[in-house]
Design a protein around this motif. Structure first.
Motif, PDB file in Angstrom:
ATOM      1  N   ASN A  72       4.803  -4.423 -11.985  1.00 32.85           N
ATOM      2  CA  ASN A  72       4.623  -5.739 -12.592  1.00 32.85           C
ATOM      3  C   ASN A  72       3.357  -5.723 -13.453  1.00 32.85           C
ATOM      4  N   PRO A  73       3.505  -5.698 -14.798  1.00 36.40           N
ATOM      5  CA  PRO A  73       2.327  -5.632 -15.664  1.00 36.40           C
ATOM      6  C   PRO A  73       1.478  -6.897 -15.632  1.00 36.40           C
ATOM      7  N   GLY A  74       2.008  -7.970 -15.063  1.00 36.59           N
ATOM      8  CA  GLY A  74       1.246  -9.209 -14.949  1.00 36.59           C
ATOM      9  C   GLY A  74       0.248  -9.182 -13.799  1.00 36.59           C
ATOM     10  N   ILE A  75       0.378  -8.196 -12.910  1.00 30.05           N
ATOM     11  CA  ILE A  75      -0.561  -8.068 -11.787  1.00 30.05           C
ATOM     12  C   ILE A  75      -1.399  -6.826 -12.065  1.00 30.05           C
ATOM     13  N   THR A  76      -2.676  -7.055 -12.379  1.00 34.41           N
ATOM     14  CA  THR A  76      -3.527  -5.954 -12.825  1.00 34.41           C
ATOM     15  C   THR A  76      -4.708  -5.677 -11.903  1.00 34.41           C
ATOM     16  N   ARG A  77      -4.904  -6.531 -10.898  1.00 34.85           N
ATOM     17  CA  ARG A  77      -6.046  -6.321 -10.008  1.00 34.85           C
ATOM     18  C   ARG A  77      -5.649  -6.627  -8.570  1.00 34.85           C
ATOM     19  N   TYR A  78      -6.375  -6.011  -7.660  1.00 37.71           N
ATOM     20  CA  TYR A  78      -6.161  -6.211  -6.226  1.00 37.71           C
ATOM     21  C   TYR A  78      -6.577  -7.634  -5.853  1.00 37.71           C
ATOM     22  N   MET A  79      -5.722  -8.327  -5.077  1.00 42.20           N
ATOM     23  CA  MET A  79      -5.984  -9.719  -4.723  1.00 42.20           C
ATOM     24  C   MET A  79      -6.099  -9.961  -3.225  1.00 42.20           C
ATOM     25  N   LYS A  80      -5.972  -8.915  -2.426  1.00 41.89           N
ATOM     26  CA  LYS A  80      -6.000  -9.039  -0.966  1.00 41.89           C
ATOM     27  C   LYS A  80      -4.838  -9.897  -0.463  1.00 41.89           C
ATOM     28  N   ASN A  81      -3.725  -9.849  -1.172  1.00 42.19           N
ATOM     29  CA  ASN A  81      -2.486 -10.525  -0.800  1.00 42.19           C
ATOM     30  C   ASN A  81      -1.379  -9.497  -1.005  1.00 42.19           C
ATOM     31  N   THR A  82      -0.913  -8.905   0.076  1.00 35.65           N
ATOM     32  CA  THR A  82       0.026  -7.785  -0.007  1.00 35.65           C
ATOM     33  C   THR A  82       1.257  -8.102  -0.830  1.00 35.65           C
ATOM     34  N   LEU A  83       1.769  -9.324  -0.762  1.00 35.56           N
ATOM     35  CA  LEU A  83       2.974  -9.660  -1.524  1.00 35.56           C
ATOM     36  C   LEU A  83       2.758  -9.525  -3.026  1.00 35.56           C
ATOM     37  N   PHE A  84       1.535  -9.691  -3.496  1.00 35.38           N
ATOM     38  CA  PHE A  84       1.213  -9.442  -4.899  1.00 35.38           C
ATOM     39  C   PHE A  84       0.758  -8.006  -5.103  1.00 35.38           C
ATOM     40  N   ASP A  85      -0.139  -7.542  -4.237  1.00 28.77           N
ATOM     41  CA  ASP A  85      -0.743  -6.221  -4.419  1.00 28.77           C
ATOM     42  C   ASP A  85       0.289  -5.105  -4.463  1.00 28.77           C
ATOM     43  N   GLU A  86       1.340  -5.179  -3.663  1.00 31.82           N
ATOM     44  CA  GLU A  86       2.340  -4.115  -3.633  1.00 31.82           C
ATOM     45  C   GLU A  86       3.166  -4.055  -4.906  1.00 31.82           C
ATOM     46  N   LYS A  87       3.090  -5.069  -5.737  1.00 31.16           N
ATOM     47  CA  LYS A  87       3.838  -5.095  -6.996  1.00 31.16           C
ATOM     48  C   LYS A  87       2.958  -4.779  -8.201  1.00 31.16           C
ATOM     49  N   MET A  88       1.654  -4.562  -7.972  1.00 24.97           N
ATOM     50  CA  MET A  88       0.710  -4.300  -9.049  1.00 24.97           C
ATOM     51  C   MET A  88       1.139  -3.078  -9.858  1.00 24.97           C
ATOM     52  N   ASP A  89       1.167  -3.249 -11.172  1.00 31.03           N
ATOM     53  CA  ASP A  89       1.558  -2.169 -12.071  1.00 31.03           C
ATOM     54  C   ASP A  89       0.682  -0.939 -11.825  1.00 31.03           C
ATOM     55  N   GLY A  90       1.311   0.226 -11.711  1.00 31.61           N
ATOM     56  CA  GLY A  90       0.577   1.469 -11.524  1.00 31.61           C
ATOM     57  C   GLY A  90       0.219   1.776 -10.089  1.00 31.61           C
ATOM     58  N   THR A  91       0.927   1.172  -9.141  1.00 30.64           N
ATOM     59  CA  THR A  91       0.672   1.445  -7.724  1.00 30.64           C
ATOM     60  C   THR A  91       1.952   1.903  -7.029  1.00 30.64           C
ATOM     61  N   VAL A  92       1.767   2.402  -5.842  1.00 25.18           N
ATOM     62  CA  VAL A  92       2.878   2.691  -4.944  1.00 25.18           C
ATOM     63  C   VAL A  92       2.488   2.081  -3.605  1.00 25.18           C
ATOM     64  N   HIS A  93       3.472   1.615  -2.856  1.00 25.07           N
ATOM     65  CA  HIS A  93       3.145   1.167  -1.504  1.00 25.07           C
ATOM     66  C   HIS A  93       4.095   1.808  -0.511  1.00 25.07           C
ATOM     67  N   LEU A  94       3.518   2.157   0.614  1.00 27.93           N
ATOM     68  CA  LEU A  94       4.264   2.712   1.736  1.00 27.93           C
ATOM     69  C   LEU A  94       4.081   1.759   2.900  1.00 27.93           C
ATOM     70  N   ALA A  95       5.158   1.477   3.604  1.00 31.02           N
ATOM     71  CA  ALA A  95       5.053   0.619   4.787  1.00 31.02           C
ATOM     72  C   ALA A  95       5.282   1.466   6.024  1.00 31.02           C
ATOM     73  N   LEU A  96       4.371   1.338   6.958  1.00 26.32           N
ATOM     74  CA  LEU A  96       4.550   1.951   8.267  1.00 26.32           C
ATOM     75  C   LEU A  96       5.421   1.021   9.094  1.00 26.32           C
ATOM     76  N   GLY A  97       6.374   1.575   9.826  1.00 25.02           N
ATOM     77  CA  GLY A  97       7.157   0.768  10.751  1.00 25.02           C
ATOM     78  C   GLY A  97       8.553   0.426  10.289  1.00 25.02           C
ATOM     79  N   ASN A  98       8.944  -0.786  10.590  1.00 23.90           N
ATOM     80  CA  ASN A  98      10.325  -1.232  10.428  1.00 23.90           C
ATOM     81  C   ASN A  98      10.853  -1.045   9.012  1.00 23.90           C
ATOM     82  N   SER A  99      12.103  -0.569   8.914  1.00 23.78           N
ATOM     83  CA  SER A  99      12.753  -0.405   7.616  1.00 23.78           C
ATOM     84  C   SER A  99      13.797  -1.497   7.429  1.00 23.78           C
ATOM     85  N   TYR A 100      14.409  -1.490   6.261  1.00 22.30           N
ATOM     86  CA  TYR A 100      15.424  -2.491   5.920  1.00 22.30           C
ATOM     87  C   TYR A 100      16.812  -1.904   6.151  1.00 22.30           C
TER      88      TYR A 100
END
Length: 194
Positions: A72-100
């Motif tokens: 998401n190019p509209g999210i360019t900085r860390y906000m300490k809100n995972t729902l936004f941070d995990e979509k920040m352009d140029g990042t990857v996120h890994l979740a430990l635990g439960n899968s979908y």
């Protein structure tokens, strides 16, 4: 995002770019080593006891439940809100635990903790079959398209095999990951950072 093949993660990754926040607790400098899809070593710069306690919640807590690429190019900085941070352009996120389960994941755990990794520093990348898929803020869809084609072929072969089995053995056969969970099948642990 997608669900990893539960025993596919191999190697080491550090999450030193952004603090990981879980249930009001902040953990910095997380380092994880995976073998056979399971976290076998873990450390952190702060709140390491909380990290270890969380990993020991249950058997599934030490496995990956999700891998996602932030675009998401509209999210360019860390906000300490995972729902936004995990979509920040140029990042990857890994979740430990439960899968979908609706995405083909089978890992079960009482936790689902998203950890965000910055891929914008030079040398950071995600590789897919040896091809760079994401890194330095860019996403190349061609290797993903090729991987989707391979999964379609695998699913077709799986359906043919399944069709020739008895109903009892069909129920014990694990379905291959759905197309949306493609990335982790071919990325495995090919997330690299300097």
């Amino acid at each position: 995002f997608g669900c990893p093949i539960e025993d596919s993660a191999e190697g080491e990754i550090s999450f030193g770019d952004f603090p990981a926040v879980d249930r009001g607790r902040e953990v910095t400098g997380i380092r994880l080593r995976f073998a056979g899809g399971r976290v076998v070593e873990a450390s952190a710069d702060t709140n390491e006891p909380y990290l270890i306690e969380t990993l020991d919640t249950d058997e599934g807590a030490r496995r990956l439940g999700e891998l996602g690429i932030g675009c998401n190019p509209g999210i360019t900085r860390y906000m300490k809100n995972t729902l936004f941070d995990e979509k920040m352009d140029g990042t990857v996120h890994l979740a430990l635990g439960n899968s979908y389960t609706d995405l083909g994941g089978v890992n079960q755990s009482a936790i689902h903790w998203d950890l965000v990794k910055d891929l914008r520093p030079p040398g950071s990348r995600i590789e897919l079959d040896g091809n760079v898929v994401a890194g330095v803020g860019q996403l190349d869809p061609e290797p993903l398209r090729q991987a989707v084609e391979r999964v379609r072929e695998e699913e077709d072969a799986h359906q043919q095999i399944r069709g020739s089995c008895s109903p009892a053995s069909q129920s014990t056969m694990r379905r291959p990951p759905k197309l949306v969970s493609i990335c982790t099948k071919w990325c495995g642990s090919a997330i690299a950072s300097p």
